[in-house]
Design a protein around this motif. Structure first.
Motif, PDB file in Angstrom:
ATOM      1  N   TYR A 131       0.826  -1.215   0.000  1.00 49.96           N
ATOM      2  CA  TYR A 131       0.000   0.000   0.000  1.00 49.96           C
ATOM      3  C   TYR A 131       0.852   1.253   0.000  1.00 49.96           C
ATOM      4  O   TYR A 131       2.075   1.194   0.188  1.00 49.96           O
TER       5      TYR A 131
ATOM      6  N   HIS B 214       6.106   8.409  -4.154  1.00 53.20           N
ATOM      7  CA  HIS B 214       5.233   7.370  -3.579  1.00 53.20           C
ATOM      8  C   HIS B 214       4.991   6.256  -4.598  1.00 53.20           C
ATOM      9  O   HIS B 214       4.987   5.075  -4.246  1.00 53.20           O
TER      10      HIS B 214
ATOM     11  N   LYS C 116       6.460  -1.874   1.925  1.00 49.98           N
ATOM     12  CA  LYS C 116       5.297  -1.265   2.578  1.00 49.98           C
ATOM     13  C   LYS C 116       4.111  -2.210   2.427  1.00 49.98           C
ATOM     14  O   LYS C 116       3.259  -2.041   1.553  1.00 49.98           O
TER      15      LYS C 116
ATOM     16  N   GLU D 191      13.007   2.636  13.808  1.00 52.55           N
ATOM     17  CA  GLU D 191      12.053   3.674  13.372  1.00 52.55           C
ATOM     18  C   GLU D 191      10.833   3.616  14.272  1.00 52.55           C
ATOM     19  O   GLU D 191      10.834   2.881  15.268  1.00 52.55           O
ATOM     20  N   GLY D 192       9.796   4.368  13.936  1.00 53.96           N
ATOM     21  CA  GLY D 192       8.544   4.305  14.679  1.00 53.96           C
ATOM     22  C   GLY D 192       7.614   3.287  14.042  1.00 53.96           C
ATOM     23  O   GLY D 192       7.957   2.661  13.026  1.00 53.96           O
ATOM     24  N   THR D 193       6.428   3.110  14.606  1.00 51.36           N
ATOM     25  CA  THR D 193       5.475   2.140  14.051  1.00 51.36           C
ATOM     26  C   THR D 193       4.886   2.637  12.742  1.00 51.36           C
ATOM     27  O   THR D 193       4.382   1.865  11.944  1.00 51.36           O
TER      28      THR D 193
ATOM     29  N   GLY E 155      10.984   6.245   4.465  1.00 52.79           N
ATOM     30  CA  GLY E 155       9.850   7.157   4.332  1.00 52.79           C
ATOM     31  C   GLY E 155      10.101   8.212   3.263  1.00 52.79           C
ATOM     32  O   GLY E 155      11.229   8.676   3.090  1.00 52.79           O
ATOM     33  N   ILE E 156       9.029   8.584   2.583  1.00 50.65           N
ATOM     34  CA  ILE E 156       9.146   9.676   1.605  1.00 50.65           C
ATOM     35  C   ILE E 156       9.447  10.976   2.360  1.00 50.65           C
ATOM     36  O   ILE E 156      10.284  11.775   1.929  1.00 50.65           O
TER      37      ILE E 156
ATOM     38  N   ARG F 100      10.987  11.177   5.222  1.00 51.75           N
ATOM     39  CA  ARG F 100      12.393  11.030   5.638  1.00 51.75           C
ATOM     40  C   ARG F 100      13.318  11.531   4.524  1.00 51.75           C
ATOM     41  O   ARG F 100      14.259  12.280   4.761  1.00 51.75           O
TER      42      ARG F 100
ATOM     43  N   THR G  39       9.046  11.585  11.485  1.00 59.04           N
ATOM     44  CA  THR G  39       8.550  12.113  10.208  1.00 59.04           C
ATOM     45  C   THR G  39       7.625  11.091   9.551  1.00 59.04           C
ATOM     46  O   THR G  39       7.895   9.886   9.595  1.00 59.04           O
ATOM     47  N   SER G  40       6.568  11.585   8.965  1.00 60.04           N
ATOM     48  CA  SER G  40       5.709  10.718   8.136  1.00 60.04           C
ATOM     49  C   SER G  40       4.817  11.589   7.276  1.00 60.04           C
ATOM     50  O   SER G  40       4.677  12.792   7.525  1.00 60.04           O
ATOM     51  N   THR G  41       4.192  10.934   6.309  1.00 57.17           N
ATOM     52  CA  THR G  41       3.309  11.629   5.361  1.00 57.17           C
ATOM     53  C   THR G  41       2.202  12.392   6.083  1.00 57.17           C
ATOM     54  O   THR G  41       1.869  13.503   5.702  1.00 57.17           O
TER      55      THR G  41
HETATM   56  C1  LIG Z   1       6.924   1.762   9.477  1.00 52.99           C
HETATM   57  C2  LIG Z   1       6.877   3.112   8.838  1.00 52.99           C
HETATM   58  N1  LIG Z   1       8.012   3.833   8.779  1.00 52.99           N
HETATM   59  C3  LIG Z   1       8.040   5.066   8.234  1.00 52.99           C
HETATM   60  C4  LIG Z   1       6.887   5.625   7.707  1.00 52.99           C
HETATM   61  C5  LIG Z   1       6.947   6.999   7.099  1.00 52.99           C
HETATM   62  O1  LIG Z   1       6.870   6.925   5.714  1.00 52.99           O
HETATM   63  P1  LIG Z   1       6.321   8.152   4.834  1.00 52.99           P
HETATM   64  O2  LIG Z   1       7.153   9.324   5.202  1.00 52.99           O
HETATM   65  O3  LIG Z   1       6.524   7.704   3.451  1.00 52.99           O
HETATM   66  O4  LIG Z   1       4.894   8.337   5.220  1.00 52.99           O
HETATM   67  C6  LIG Z   1       5.691   4.892   7.725  1.00 52.99           C
HETATM   68  C7  LIG Z   1       4.477   5.456   7.133  1.00 52.99           C
HETATM   69  O5  LIG Z   1       3.438   4.869   7.120  1.00 52.99           O
HETATM   70  C8  LIG Z   1       5.689   3.609   8.291  1.00 52.99           C
HETATM   71  O6  LIG Z   1       4.576   2.862   8.317  1.00 52.99           O
END
Ligand SMILES: Cc1ncc(COP(=O)(O)O)c(C=O)c1O
Length: 288
Positions: free
Chosen positions: A33, A49, A147, A180-182, A206-207, A209, A242-244
């Motif tokens: 996804y 993406h 992903k 990283e985070g969840t 991450g985009i 990131r 950081t995240s979308t």
């Molecule tokens: C495990 C994980 N790491 C990092 C990210 C951040 O990615 P992005 O910046 O592309 O949203 C996500 C986003 O859903 C994620 O699920």
């Protein structure tokens, strides 16, 4: 204004959009996804993406059933039909519907869905509330760069974090390495240098990131793409995720221990401002 879904070529109201209960995404988590932020009715970093979507699909041995141009057009149509200015696009590809079996089906046609939902506009920097994080063991598999819709370890950790009053769980492997985070990537300022885990199989690159790393380089901020461990995290001058959907989000406490304030710290604040400028340059100004 309306939540709109697209299932293999057909638009529907999201509440009426359905796929088979034998879809392998539903039964087996056999899918990948993407989540793309929409600002001012424009998708932010859509190409990046889509490139990652392609890589994820390839990693689980699926071909995209539609050319990238068609997906790009559909994203625009979804946004237009929804009428939303601020929102996100969710995009998912699964191995399709077939009699349940671990083995890949010979006859299944992949299922591709997309939908759009509304989000609040990105807050002004001074209105972003620094959040708390907790550290938890990273119990995921060794292909975190894909992903995939298989998110159970992420969900369990995020739930624990939320129950502890934290916005995010900061995950670490058995040797204490912070990954990283969840649902986000983690950055820390340690001894005056920004650090984040390199884009290996242990994290999702991450985009956001990537955008933040570009900004760090544009601003010549000292940076090391090098893992840090829990002890180093304890000494961090600044931490953010950081995240979308969270953009650049400062962390004020980890495991209830407050960081050496003020939060956001000077580097994080600089990045938040520069990130807003990227949004403006890509989605607000009259470009393209
Ligand atoms: C495990 C994980 N790491 C990092 C990210 C951040 O990615 P992005 O910046 O592309 O949203 C996500 C986003 O859903 C994620 O699920």
């Amino acid at each position: 204004m309306q939540n709109i879904a697209w299932i293999d070529g057909t638009y529907r109201d999201l509440s009426k959009a359905k796929v088979s209960i034998e879809d392998r995404g539903y039964l087996l988590g056999d899918g990948v996804y993407e989540v793309i932020r929409v600002y001012n009715s424009r998708p932010f970093y859509l190409d990046a993406h889509l490139q990652r979507f392609l890589r994820s699909a390839e990693a689980i041995r699926l071909d995209l059933p539609y050319p990238v141009d068609r997906i790009t057009e559909t994203v625009s149509e979804l946004i237009e039909k929804s009428g939303y200015s601020e929102g996100y696009i969710y995009m998912q590809l699964t191995r399709g519907s077939a009699k349940r079996d671990h083995l890949f089906p010979d006859d299944a046609v992949p299922t591709m869905v997309m939908y759009v939902r509304e989000l609040k506009p990105v807050p002004e920097i001074d209105a972003v509330e620094p959040q708390e994080g907790i550290t938890l063991p990273d119990e995921r598999w060794l292909n975190c760069h894909i992903k995939t819709t298989n998110l159970l370890p992420n969900l369990l950790a995020r739930q624990k974090a939320s129950e502890a009053g934290a916005v995010e769980a900061i995950l670490y492997r058995q040797d204490g390495t912070v990954t990283e985070g969840t649902r986000s990537n983690v950055f820390a300022v340690i001894d005056g240098k920004v650090r984040t885990h390199p884009a290996t199989n242990l994290i999702l690159a991450g985009i956001t990131r990537g955008i933040v790393i570009d900004i760090i380089q544009e601003l010549s901020i000292p940076f090391l793409e090098k893992p840090f461990n829990l002890q180093e995290l304890e000494t961090a001058e600044e931490v953010w995720v950081t995240s979308t959907t969270m953009e650049v989000n400062p962390i004020k406490a980890i495991d209830s221990r407050l960081l050496k304030s003020p939060v956001p710290g000077p580097i994080c604040k600089q990045l938040m401002e520069a990130f807003h400028n990227k949004i403006a340059a890509n989605c607000l100004e009259d470009v393209k």
